[in-house]
Motif scaffolding. Structure first.
Motif, PDB file in Angstrom:
ATOM      1  N   SER A 149       0.754  -1.231   0.208  1.00 35.13           N
ATOM      2  CA  SER A 149      -0.051   0.123  -0.129  1.00 35.13           C
ATOM      3  C   SER A 149       0.772   1.232   0.037  1.00 35.13           C
ATOM      4  CB  SER A 149      -0.934  -0.092   1.174  1.00 35.13           C
ATOM      5  OG  SER A 149      -1.850  -1.302   1.095  1.00 35.13           O
ATOM      6  N   ALA A 150       1.888   1.438  -0.999  1.00 35.79           N
ATOM      7  CA  ALA A 150       2.846   2.438  -0.950  1.00 35.79           C
ATOM      8  C   ALA A 150       2.030   3.736  -1.052  1.00 35.79           C
ATOM      9  CB  ALA A 150       3.612   2.354  -2.267  1.00 35.79           C
ATOM     10  N   THR A 151       2.506   4.590  -0.247  1.00 37.66           N
ATOM     11  CA  THR A 151       2.050   6.144  -0.046  1.00 37.66           C
ATOM     12  C   THR A 151       0.741   6.235   0.501  1.00 37.66           C
ATOM     13  OG1 THR A 151       0.770   6.427  -1.967  1.00 37.66           O
ATOM     14  CG2 THR A 151       3.037   6.698  -2.321  1.00 37.66           C
ATOM     15  N   GLY A 160      -1.855   5.758   4.034  1.00 40.19           N
ATOM     16  CA  GLY A 160      -1.748   5.899   5.541  1.00 40.19           C
ATOM     17  C   GLY A 160      -1.475   4.772   6.108  1.00 40.19           C
ATOM     18  N   ASP A 161      -1.982   3.605   5.431  1.00 40.93           N
ATOM     19  CA  ASP A 161      -1.748   2.090   6.124  1.00 40.93           C
ATOM     20  C   ASP A 161      -0.656   1.636   5.456  1.00 40.93           C
ATOM     21  OD1 ASP A 161      -2.996   1.822   3.792  1.00 40.93           O
ATOM     22  OD2 ASP A 161      -4.524   0.369   4.153  1.00 40.93           O
ATOM     23  N   GLN A 162       0.504   2.245   4.802  1.00 44.19           N
ATOM     24  CA  GLN A 162       1.644   1.602   4.232  1.00 44.19           C
ATOM     25  C   GLN A 162       2.531   0.526   5.332  1.00 44.19           C
ATOM     26  OE1 GLN A 162       4.163   3.989   1.649  1.00 44.19           O
ATOM     27  NE2 GLN A 162       5.922   2.917   2.676  1.00 44.19           N
ATOM     28  N   GLU A 163       3.131  -0.441   4.814  1.00 41.27           N
ATOM     29  CA  GLU A 163       3.920  -1.341   5.601  1.00 41.27           C
ATOM     30  C   GLU A 163       4.961  -1.704   4.647  1.00 41.27           C
ATOM     31  OE1 GLU A 163       0.814  -3.624   8.682  1.00 41.27           O
ATOM     32  OE2 GLU A 163       1.451  -4.594   6.685  1.00 41.27           O
ATOM     33  N   GLN A 164       6.079  -1.968   5.141  1.00 40.04           N
ATOM     34  CA  GLN A 164       7.373  -2.640   4.177  1.00 40.04           C
ATOM     35  C   GLN A 164       8.073  -3.304   5.205  1.00 40.04           C
ATOM     36  OE1 GLN A 164       7.300   1.299   4.669  1.00 40.04           O
ATOM     37  NE2 GLN A 164       9.048   1.558   6.086  1.00 40.04           N
ATOM     38  N   VAL A 165       9.027  -4.105   4.531  1.00 44.94           N
ATOM     39  CA  VAL A 165       9.876  -5.211   5.263  1.00 44.94           C
ATOM     40  C   VAL A 165      11.106  -5.086   4.331  1.00 44.94           C
ATOM     41  CG1 VAL A 165       8.204  -6.876   6.273  1.00 44.94           C
ATOM     42  CG2 VAL A 165       8.968  -7.013   3.965  1.00 44.94           C
ATOM     43  N   ALA A 166      12.028  -5.047   4.950  1.00 41.73           N
ATOM     44  CA  ALA A 166      13.513  -4.733   4.178  1.00 41.73           C
ATOM     45  C   ALA A 166      14.558  -6.046   4.625  1.00 41.73           C
ATOM     46  CB  ALA A 166      14.089  -3.638   4.293  1.00 41.73           C
ATOM     47  N   GLY A 167      15.415  -6.601   3.863  1.00 38.78           N
ATOM     48  CA  GLY A 167      16.515  -7.409   4.203  1.00 38.78           C
ATOM     49  C   GLY A 167      17.215  -7.902   2.933  1.00 38.78           C
ATOM     50  N   ALA A 168      17.893  -8.960   3.240  1.00 38.03           N
ATOM     51  CA  ALA A 168      18.514  -9.591   1.887  1.00 38.03           C
ATOM     52  C   ALA A 168      17.600 -10.260   1.320  1.00 38.03           C
ATOM     53  CB  ALA A 168      19.818 -10.413   2.492  1.00 38.03           C
ATOM     54  N   VAL A 169      17.793 -10.143  -0.251  1.00 39.23           N
ATOM     55  CA  VAL A 169      16.907 -10.653  -1.203  1.00 39.23           C
ATOM     56  C   VAL A 169      16.592 -12.014  -0.898  1.00 39.23           C
ATOM     57  CG1 VAL A 169      18.294 -11.433  -2.824  1.00 39.23           C
ATOM     58  CG2 VAL A 169      16.158 -10.709  -3.653  1.00 39.23           C
ATOM     59  N   ARG A 170      17.405 -12.839  -0.443  1.00 40.51           N
ATOM     60  CA  ARG A 170      17.371 -14.178  -0.016  1.00 40.51           C
ATOM     61  C   ARG A 170      15.863 -14.539   0.974  1.00 40.51           C
ATOM     62  NH1 ARG A 170      22.686 -13.814   1.795  1.00 40.51           N
ATOM     63  NH2 ARG A 170      22.562 -13.170   4.120  1.00 40.51           N
ATOM     64  N   ARG A 214       0.255  -7.406   5.458  1.00 37.61           N
ATOM     65  CA  ARG A 214      -1.140  -7.314   5.529  1.00 37.61           C
ATOM     66  C   ARG A 214      -1.640  -7.998   3.894  1.00 37.61           C
ATOM     67  NH1 ARG A 214      -1.700  -2.665   5.597  1.00 37.61           N
ATOM     68  NH2 ARG A 214      -2.288  -2.012   3.633  1.00 37.61           N
ATOM     69  N   GLN A 215      -2.566  -9.062   4.161  1.00 40.76           N
ATOM     70  CA  GLN A 215      -3.196  -9.794   3.313  1.00 40.76           C
ATOM     71  C   GLN A 215      -4.052  -8.684   2.564  1.00 40.76           C
ATOM     72  OE1 GLN A 215      -2.477 -13.041   2.175  1.00 40.76           O
ATOM     73  NE2 GLN A 215      -0.833 -12.670   3.736  1.00 40.76           N
ATOM     74  N   GLY A 216      -4.011  -8.990   1.207  1.00 42.03           N
ATOM     75  CA  GLY A 216      -4.932  -8.256   0.205  1.00 42.03           C
ATOM     76  C   GLY A 216      -4.268  -6.854  -0.355  1.00 42.03           C
ATOM     77  N   ALA A 217      -3.343  -6.544   0.530  1.00 40.73           N
ATOM     78  CA  ALA A 217      -2.728  -4.998   0.081  1.00 40.73           C
ATOM     79  C   ALA A 217      -1.765  -5.379  -1.223  1.00 40.73           C
ATOM     80  CB  ALA A 217      -1.909  -4.407   1.073  1.00 40.73           C
ATOM     81  N   PRO A 218      -1.867  -4.164  -2.014  1.00 43.74           N
ATOM     82  CA  PRO A 218      -0.782  -4.135  -3.167  1.00 43.74           C
ATOM     83  C   PRO A 218       0.688  -4.177  -2.697  1.00 43.74           C
ATOM     84  CG  PRO A 218      -2.042  -2.232  -3.101  1.00 43.74           C
ATOM     85  CD  PRO A 218      -2.609  -3.214  -2.081  1.00 43.74           C
ATOM     86  N   VAL A 219       1.417  -5.028  -3.414  1.00 43.17           N
ATOM     87  CA  VAL A 219       2.904  -4.982  -2.892  1.00 43.17           C
ATOM     88  C   VAL A 219       3.921  -4.718  -4.087  1.00 43.17           C
ATOM     89  CG1 VAL A 219       4.574  -6.392  -2.177  1.00 43.17           C
ATOM     90  CG2 VAL A 219       2.515  -6.805  -1.127  1.00 43.17           C
ATOM     91  N   THR A 220       4.812  -3.804  -3.784  1.00 42.07           N
ATOM     92  CA  THR A 220       5.865  -3.450  -4.841  1.00 42.07           C
ATOM     93  C   THR A 220       7.235  -3.796  -3.901  1.00 42.07           C
ATOM     94  OG1 THR A 220       4.429  -1.578  -5.381  1.00 42.07           O
ATOM     95  CG2 THR A 220       6.677  -1.475  -6.307  1.00 42.07           C
ATOM     96  N   VAL A 221       7.911  -4.458  -5.101  1.00 34.28           N
ATOM     97  CA  VAL A 221       9.258  -4.931  -4.609  1.00 34.28           C
ATOM     98  C   VAL A 221      10.472  -4.155  -5.007  1.00 34.28           C
ATOM     99  CG1 VAL A 221      10.838  -6.868  -4.350  1.00 34.28           C
ATOM    100  CG2 VAL A 221       8.663  -7.178  -3.638  1.00 34.28           C
ATOM    101  N   ILE A 222      11.553  -3.743  -4.344  1.00 35.59           N
ATOM    102  CA  ILE A 222      12.485  -3.055  -4.994  1.00 35.59           C
ATOM    103  C   ILE A 222      13.658  -3.739  -4.717  1.00 35.59           C
ATOM    104  CG2 ILE A 222      13.782  -0.936  -5.099  1.00 35.59           C
ATOM    105  CD1 ILE A 222      11.469   0.569  -4.072  1.00 35.59           C
ATOM    106  N   ILE A 223      14.571  -4.352  -5.644  1.00 36.75           N
ATOM    107  CA  ILE A 223      15.763  -5.023  -5.269  1.00 36.75           C
ATOM    108  C   ILE A 223      16.970  -4.186  -5.929  1.00 36.75           C
ATOM    109  CG2 ILE A 223      16.833  -7.171  -5.952  1.00 36.75           C
ATOM    110  CD1 ILE A 223      14.096  -8.224  -6.221  1.00 36.75           C
ATOM    111  N   GLY A 224      18.016  -4.074  -5.149  1.00 35.29           N
ATOM    112  CA  GLY A 224      19.166  -3.384  -5.591  1.00 35.29           C
ATOM    113  C   GLY A 224      19.723  -2.714  -4.500  1.00 35.29           C
ATOM    114  N   LYS A 225      21.183  -2.408  -4.809  1.00 40.19           N
ATOM    115  CA  LYS A 225      21.903  -1.712  -3.567  1.00 40.19           C
ATOM    116  C   LYS A 225      21.239  -0.199  -3.247  1.00 40.19           C
ATOM    117  CE  LYS A 225      26.419  -3.471  -5.267  1.00 40.19           C
ATOM    118  NZ  LYS A 225      27.648  -3.234  -6.090  1.00 40.19           N
TER     119      LYS A 225
END
Length: 525
Positions: A468-470, A472-482, A492-503
């Protein structure tokens, strides 16, 4: 024949609006003339007032060629003199000193209209003779009262700058699209709020409205001469208004005038389709052009990813049709959507196809554009802020960097069959100086990461998944791609997800691996 009494509190039904209550009351059978009292008597019911109480009556004062006196030397007085001169007034300034008089040099030399004559001396009662309006910036209470008395004696209305208790009239904040002028007042209580409202209105009222309003002024006499029926003139102005909003980026031409005065009344209305990017969720990220399209639409076909805050910006009378397309869930078929937008446009409707993010990025825009063109329907596109841009902005990261990310690639994790696409260029995904953004990856993320690692992507590459980018209920997780598939499972289930991979995501990946809620800067402040 009997009448049923409707309580002004209850109305025709629980939860009914006052307007519907009035309509229901009007439809009740009337008591026969001469019947009094008893159950057959119609009892008068109070109807709501058509307007709520006003602190002041907003009026537009004609000042062209009339005298206005301005007393005092301050930036507020300078601005007021410039403002009334713009309305065509002949302004007489009594600055009070040579230093104060010099404040008026620029505005007196180049008034927008009218004239500004500056005197260094102070004001006298005789100066107010013949004035339509008297303005002053006077701190001393006794002098302010003398100025007010002298102005009233001369028959002038008074404004004492920043002293609303002494004002006959106050100045609102102005949005100028002359001859269209919008004035905003907060009764002097919240001038900054008034300026904020003006800024928002400035953003949605195109400068081109001015040219169309001027054309309306010049065409009005010809309309009265040619068109005698009030209803026909009303239809003319309805067509004029529609054409103005559709072509607000240009000035009206003789061809517009001829079309409106000619056989346009009998001509069938021609519809059109506009593909509009709604952005990733935050309604404040809509472009001005997108808001304008929403406010002139007859019908809006919108995706499930478009939130109610965005739809709130649409014209109230516009029909809203949900044509939800969510990944791996129940959806309207693309064929049905194409058929519907073409049918509506051919029926003469102005159709907005409202899509989350940017309509040209994984938004199936090509099918809809082709359908419109094949049917001979005019189609245009208004781009939006993409999910990639929105997610990166809320994370505070750049998608490209000179040293670490010289290329940006957008891929979808959701093919036409709902599975991971088979034609992904995996060597490009494994490139260490590339930023990869994955759209719609929720069901296929684990498979995507497994294949990317097998094709050479460094398992330690930083990655972020944003739900849910941008919003009010946006959430994010981050770590190594593996580790990202396991981390993203907690979003959150049902929320649209966008993934960013890179340095570019390295700081986020090192910061925390748990689900983090997002708060907008404005809310945190």
């Amino acid at each position: 024949m009997t009448a049923r009494r409707i309580s002004p509190l209850q109305g025709p039904g629980v939860g009914a609006s006052p307007e519907k209550a009035v309509q229901a009351e009007a439809l009740q059978p009337m008591t026969p003339r001469g019947v009094q009292g008893g159950e057959g008597e119609r009892v008068p019911v109070a109807t709501p007032a058509r307007i709520a109480p006003l602190p002041n009556l907003p009026l537009f004062h004609k000042l062209a060629g009339r005298k206005v006196v301005v007393a005092g030397g301050s930036q507020g007085a300078v601005w007021k003199s410039e403002l009334v001169a713009a309305a065509g007034a002949n302004v007489v300034v009594l600055a009070g000193s040579d230093i104060a008089a010099r404040l008026y040099d620029d505005v007196a030399a180049h008034p927008a209209s009218g004239t500004i004559t500056v005197h260094a001396r102070g004001w006298e009662p005789a100066d107010l003779a013949g004035a339509a309006l008297a303005l002053a910036d006077i701190a001393d209470e006794a002098e302010a009262l003398r100025f007010i008395a002298a102005a009233h004696e001369a028959g002038a209305l008074v404004n004492i700058i920043d002293r609303t208790e002494h004002c006959d009239v106050t100045f609102g904040t102005i949005v100028n699209r002359a001859p269209v002028v919008v004035a905003i007042s907060t009764e002097g209580g919240a001038p900054m709020l008034g300026q904020s409202i003006r800024a928002r209105m400035e953003s949605i009222l195109p400068l081109g409205l001015s040219a169309w309003a001027k054309a309306a002024q010049s065409w009005r006499p010809l309309l009265k001469e040619r068109v005698k029926s009030f209803q026909d003139r009303r239809r003319f102005w309805e067509r004029f208004t529609e054409r103005a909003w559709q072509n607000v980026d240009r000035a009206p031409t003789e061809a517009d005038r001829d079309a409106l005065f000619g056989g346009a009344a009998a001509a069938p209305r021609i519809g059109k389709v506009t593909l509009v990017g709604a952005g990733p969720g935050d309604p404040e990220l809509l472009t001005l052009k997108a808001v304008r399209a929403l406010q002139t639409a007859d019908v809006i076909l919108y995706d499930d990813l478009v939130g109610p805050d965005v739809l709130e910006l649409a014209r109230r009378e516009a029909r809203r049709v949900a044509v939800g397309k969510t990944g791996h869930g129940p959806s309207c078929s693309q064929r049905d959507i194409c058929r519907e937008i073409v049918a509506l446009a051919k029926a003469g409707e102005s159709v907005v196809r409202l899509k989350g993010g940017d309509p040209l990025i994984f938004g199936r825009a090509t099918e809809e554009i082709d359908a419109c063109r094949a049917a001979g329907v005019e189609v245009s596109i208004i781009p939006g802020i993409s999910a990639a841009q929105g997610a990166a902005a809320t994370l505070g990261i750049s998608l490209t960097e000179r040293l670490h990310a010289r290329r940006l690639q957008l891929v979808t994790g959701h093919g036409a069959d709902g599975k991971l696409p088979t034609d992904i260029e995996w060597a490009a995904i494994a490139d260490p100086v590339t930023t990869t953004v994955i759209y719609m990856p929720r069901k296929t993320l684990a498979q995507f990461v497994e294949r990317a690692l097998a094709e050479g992507l460094d398992p330690a590459t930083p990655a972020v998944a944003v739900a849910s980018a941008t919003r009010g209920d946006q959430e994010q997780v981050a770590g190594a791609v593996r580790d990202l598939p396991a981390l993203a499972a907690g979003l959150r289930q049902g929320a649209p997800v966008t993934v960013i991979i890179g340095k570019v995501a390295r700081e986020r990946a090192l910061a925390h691996a748990d689900v983090l809620a997002f708060s907008k800067v404005s809310e945190a402040a």
